[in-house]
Design an enzyme around this catalytic site. Structure first.
Site: not given
Lengths: 410, 78
Positions: A160, A300, A311, A332, A337, A398
């Site tokens: 991502c 994010h 975050e 998002k 996403h 990830f």
């Protein structure tokens, strides 16, 4: 002295719009593009909601072209054509022109479809385009062919964070003198029962199937995971000298980037967000800016319970007491996403926020999680100050990838 | 028969490569005139095999230089 890099063209296709203008309008209005998937999926599928592209990219291409491309490649090509036209179709020596288009998962759906065809009709029916449809560098290669890029065609793959890494890679190609213009971004289109079952098995997806528009809710106490999205974002990056010489319009300035890794876990964020903190700090150093220059963060913010908190901690650790003065948003909440497309699409949102001096709201934020210590923009867009301002775009993936990008106002 | 095969082949070439149907004539070369690359030629062969129930072996494909060659092969073997 490092060459300055500016942004001269934008293109995208997302769950809320088929181009930049319609997408940005929907984002400023706080309109979620998440809906129930109406295909007959397995009954035990935990998550049946997604941000499907508002305009099917195949309908934007001649059919003989669309049939050779994976859906993620179609999206990348549609966005690249918009960005290239928006930049005024620069006349440039092909040896000085590059393309960097990232993806998290490549042409996965084309592979699954080919396997179904193989079982049903045999090996001789497999398309001769299958290999180029599934290879992760396919989108970059097709975009590169479209514009005739010969300075280099590249595909960062970092889940991502891929789209953000592409923007950083492209900017550095220009800074290092390898190219004068680079078309860069990210794309993804992997909405399929198999991929969704895999993400659901990780307990990463929202299962709010009864209320799709409210499912992606970063920072809200009732968030329960991310919502899959699909689409592509592409920007034209250019050396400031080259852009000035051809009189290009300038959306914003690339400031700098920081790329780190967590070294913590294959899929869980470091709870303290240390890798993310270092990415932000390195981006500030790379941009030659201090924390007080940052007025806005496109976070994010995927809407997972753990990720949003990590975050928040990372931002606080990097920006210190200045954190309270920064307008943070999680777009998002509207797009879902976009995985490998996310960092690129959100970079474009960041650049547009600086241009319009307007931070889009975070949708679905009704009750702020008390563990989030950020000033989140919600309800309506928030104006940004006049003068020279800078903004940050975070992307994590990830694998423990952390990418922070900084943009400055034009 | 040949005219029907030509029309069918023109539709396939149009679908695969976007070449206008009217441009697909018996004397046209797939590679030089119609800009069909080797990958697209494989697609044309697969579609023709499905449509007319013929088998066009790889050893034969290289002999099908023009649309007319393909029409002749398909009418003789279907």
């Amino acid at each position: 002295m490092t060459r300055q890099v500016v942004i001269t063209g934008l293109g995208m296709t997302t769950p809320v719009g088929g181009d930049v203008e319609s997408t940005w309008r929907a984002i400023l209005a706080g309109t979620p593009g998440i809906r129930l998937i109406d295909d007959p999926w397995p009954e035990d599928q935990p998550s049946k909601i997604a941000g499907i592209m508002a305009v099917d990219p195949a309908t934007c291409l001649p059919s003989h072209e669309a049939r050779k491309l994976d859906r993620s490649q179609q999206a990348a090509l549609v966005a690249a054509r918009e960005a290239w036209a928006d930049a005024g179709t620069p006349e440039i020596d092909p040896d000085r022109l590059g393309a960097v288009v990232a993806t998290g998962m490549g042409g996965l759906i084309s592979l699954i479809n080919a396997y179904d065809l193989l079982l049903e009709r045999g090996a001789s029916r497999i398309s001769p385009h299958m290999v180029t449809m599934i290879m992760p560098n396919g989108s970059a290669a097709h975009v590169g062919l479209e514009i005739g890029a010969r300075a280099g065609v590249h595909t960062p793959v970092s889940a991502c964070a891929s789209g953000a890494e592409a923007v950083s890679y492209a900017a550095r190609m220009i800074q290092e003198g390898r190219a004068d213009v680079v078309v860069a971004g990210g794309t993804e289109a992997v909405i399929h029962p198999v991929t969704m079952a895999g993400f659901a098995a990780m307990r990463a997806l929202s299962t709010r199937n009864a209320d799709p528009a409210a499912a992606s809710r970063p920072y809200d106490i009732d968030r329960d995971g991310f919502v899959m999205g699909e689409g592509a974002g592409i920007m034209v990056l250019e050396s400031a000298e080259f852009a000035a010489a051809r009189g290009a319009k300038i959306y914003g300035v690339y400031g700098g980037s920081g790329l780190t890794s967590d070294g913590h876990h294959i899929a869980q964020p470091d709870p303290e967000g240390r890798g993310a903190t270092r990415a932000i700090t390195e981006a500030l150093q790379d941009a030659g800016l201090s924390t007080s220059d940052i007025v806005h963060i496109n976070a994010h913010a995927t809407s997972t319970p753990q990720g949003d908190i990590a975050e928040s901690a990372a931002i606080k650790a990097a920006l210190g007491s200045h954190t309270d003065k920064v307008a943070v948003t999680g777009t998002k909440s509207m797009t879902g996403h976009l995985l490998g497309g996310a960092g690129a699409v959100e970079s474009i949102f960041t650049v547009l926020a600086l241009r319009d001096r307007l931070v889009p709201p975070t949708a679905n934020l009704h009750n702020l999680d008390p563990e989030i210590h950020l000033d989140i923009v919600a309800g309506a867009p928030r104006p940004l100050p006049a003068g020279d301002i800078a903004a940050l775009n975070n992307s994590f993936g990830f694998g423990g990838h952390d990418v922070a990008l900084i943009f400055r106002s034009a | 028969m040949s005219q029907q095969i030509l029309e069918g082949l023109a539709a396939i070439v149009n679908e695969v490569a976007g070449v206008p149907v009217a441009d697909v004539q018996l004397d046209k070369s797939f590679i030089d005139d119609l800009d069909i690359d080797s990958l697209s030629m494989v697609e044309v062969v697969i579609a023709a095999e499905d449509k007319w129930g013929v088998k066009i072996p790889d050893s034969e494909v290289k002999n099908l230089k023009t649309v007319g060659d393909a029409v002749t092969f398909i009418s003789a073997n279907s």
